[in-house]
Design a protein around this motif. Sequence first.
Motif, PDB file in Angstrom:
ATOM      1  N   LEU A 144       0.822  -1.217   0.000  1.00  0.00           N
ATOM      2  CA  LEU A 144       0.000   0.000   0.000  1.00  0.00           C
ATOM      3  C   LEU A 144       0.854   1.265   0.000  1.00  0.00           C
ATOM      4  O   LEU A 144       0.559   2.228  -0.700  1.00  0.00           O
ATOM      5  N   GLY A 172      -8.373  11.659  -0.049  1.00  0.00           N
ATOM      6  CA  GLY A 172      -7.929  10.619  -0.973  1.00  0.00           C
ATOM      7  C   GLY A 172      -7.412  11.226  -2.256  1.00  0.00           C
ATOM      8  O   GLY A 172      -6.845  12.324  -2.250  1.00  0.00           O
ATOM      9  N   VAL A 184      -8.627   7.380   1.495  1.00  0.00           N
ATOM     10  CA  VAL A 184      -7.736   6.747   2.487  1.00  0.00           C
ATOM     11  C   VAL A 184      -7.933   7.390   3.858  1.00  0.00           C
ATOM     12  O   VAL A 184      -7.301   6.985   4.835  1.00  0.00           O
ATOM     13  N   LEU A 202       0.597   4.205  -2.787  1.00  0.00           N
ATOM     14  CA  LEU A 202       0.110   5.563  -2.515  1.00  0.00           C
ATOM     15  C   LEU A 202       1.160   6.649  -2.739  1.00  0.00           C
ATOM     16  O   LEU A 202       0.831   7.830  -2.805  1.00  0.00           O
ATOM     17  N   MET A 258     -10.729   7.729  -4.638  1.00  0.00           N
ATOM     18  CA  MET A 258     -10.286   6.644  -3.761  1.00  0.00           C
ATOM     19  C   MET A 258      -9.964   7.285  -2.413  1.00  0.00           C
ATOM     20  O   MET A 258      -9.102   8.170  -2.341  1.00  0.00           O
ATOM     21  N   LEU A 292      -8.318   1.542   2.112  1.00  0.00           N
ATOM     22  CA  LEU A 292      -8.507   2.117   0.787  1.00  0.00           C
ATOM     23  C   LEU A 292      -9.888   1.747   0.285  1.00  0.00           C
ATOM     24  O   LEU A 292     -10.213   0.560   0.202  1.00  0.00           O
TER      25      LEU A 292
END
Length: 323
Positions: A126, A156, A217, A130, A215, A232
């Motif tokens: 991850l 995000g 986070v 990211l 998306m 996520l």
Amino acid sequence: MVHIKTTRNSEISENQVTDEKVYRQRRNFIRTGVATSVGISLASYFPVLAHAAVSNLAERISGARNTRSLDEADELNSLEDITRYNNFYELGTGKEDPHEKAGALVTDPWSVTIEGECEKPGTYALEDFLKPVGLEERIYRLRCVEAWSMVIPWVGFPLADLIKQYQPTSAARYVAFETVYDARNPLPGQYSPVLKWPYREGLRMDEAMHPLTFMAVGLYGKTLPNQNGAPLRLVVPWKYGFKSIKSIVKIEFTEYEPPTSWNMANAREYGFYSNVNPEVAHRRWSQKKERRVGELFKRDTLMFNGYEEVAHLYADMDLRKNY
Ligand code: MTE
């Protein structure tokens, strides 16, 4: 190296409530324009943004700049509403189950597999996944097919930013997503066959590339709580909430429309597209009105949940139909 800290404790702590207060104060400060009127640029108010090399995800989330603020008619839902009234069937079917069972979801370490019609398939940790994306805050309405809604300050990045990185081929016409599922060690709700696990969702490529498709986070300036789909999740604000799949472990580029969980469970009630539409009733209830969580009176449901800028994506579809 980024370390994602996720709490196993599902309780709302004093700390979190304080966070909401601090968050609101920061927003008021921005809204009154103090930052600009005294000649301080927003970049200096959010110093982390000025340094591309910031590596800590929690810091990146708290420093994310708001790029889509509250509409006049909306008010933010409280952190408590957002984290205690959830749909996350992997953690149970009751609205409070996800909060109560949040500790069962372990999000560190986490990796995401990219596969199908693209130039750069692979399994990515991850933190690596990211690294190349810039984080921002977006305040969106979330409208559940069950006729309740909330207003949530997500943090995000646009899904399009991610898609471009993995270079889908010309055969990629859809994007499919999957939620975590380990048959040997299922999450509490996955013992029940209420849905066929793993939870699956999908978008047409132009929907996935639309700048509104996000998306998440984080929310309220903090790492995403487990019950909201850590680490996520997808957020597609003009579609019913079930399209916004949580805790994603797989993204696949496909040529054909992928199977999706609610559509597989009941195709007559849940279409692949499932755009919010007050004129198309669910087979068992009307979609004309909705209950904003925390409000007494119902409000009118808005076409595309108020995000009319996506209408052109469906120019060749008869929107009176239940897709
Ligand atoms: N994703 C997974 N993996 N499992 C689920 O049960 N529920 C969906 C969606 N994403 C769900 C999911 C539904 S029905 C809704 S309304 C939203 O998540 C709710 O998001 P929230 O709990 O953060 O408000």
